[in-house]
Write an enzyme that holds these catalytic residues in place. Sequence first.
Site, PDB file in Angstrom:
ATOM      1  CB  SER A  98      -0.954  -0.059   1.204  1.00  0.00           C
ATOM      2  OG  SER A  98      -1.935   0.926   1.140  1.00  0.00           O
ATOM      3  CG  HIS A 123      -4.353  -1.814  -2.034  1.00  0.00           C
ATOM      4  ND1 HIS A 123      -4.847  -2.497  -0.950  1.00  0.00           N
ATOM      5  CD2 HIS A 123      -3.759  -0.699  -1.514  1.00  0.00           C
ATOM      6  CE1 HIS A 123      -4.567  -1.831   0.162  1.00  0.00           C
ATOM      7  NE2 HIS A 123      -3.911  -0.740  -0.153  1.00  0.00           N
TER       8      HIS A 123
END
EC number: 3.4.21.92
Length: 200
Positions: A98, A123
Amino acid sequence: MTLVPMVVEQTSRGERAYDIYSRLLKERIIFITGPIEDQMASLVVAQLVFLEAENPEKEICMYINSPGGVVTAGLSIYDTMQYIKPKVSTLCLGQAASMGSLLLAAGEPGMRYALPNSRIMIHQPSGGFQGQATDIEIHAKEILDIKSRLNDIYVKHTGRDLPEVVANMERDNFMRAEKAKDFGIIDKVIEKRLDIEESN
């Protein structure tokens, strides 16, 4: 309770004790470990600015082992990395997921590394909000704006085009170090410190 090892050094004035992270900071090494949140981000930003003030020409090394965290906290670190004068090399050990992967990609071009068994994950941002319909709509617009901004940052640092970045960030996308290199998040997979020295 987290135990932090202490390092004792002999100086001309006697012994001096440092916690391990303060000692590594003297070597211009900053650690990003665990979730990225506001307090941790403030400490990292302060270290970056301090090291720039100490020597604006000398490289800073950032070691990353993080599952990600709060987007705004991560972006404060990202912006500071871009703002300061010293080159910032990044090294993933363990995981950079992330926001951790965004910081990994944000290192100086040619100086972004990962160890062989590192895991990198990208993501789209997630968010949950409850409340009145109007407030939910405001927060939905905000998260879409953040998603667009993060996509632009990955495009800038990976060299991939926007549709490819968007497609790859639609769901949790886990990568081994070699795949992260192919995608453009890192420049080299290294096994030994000598590998970094040879590539510079």
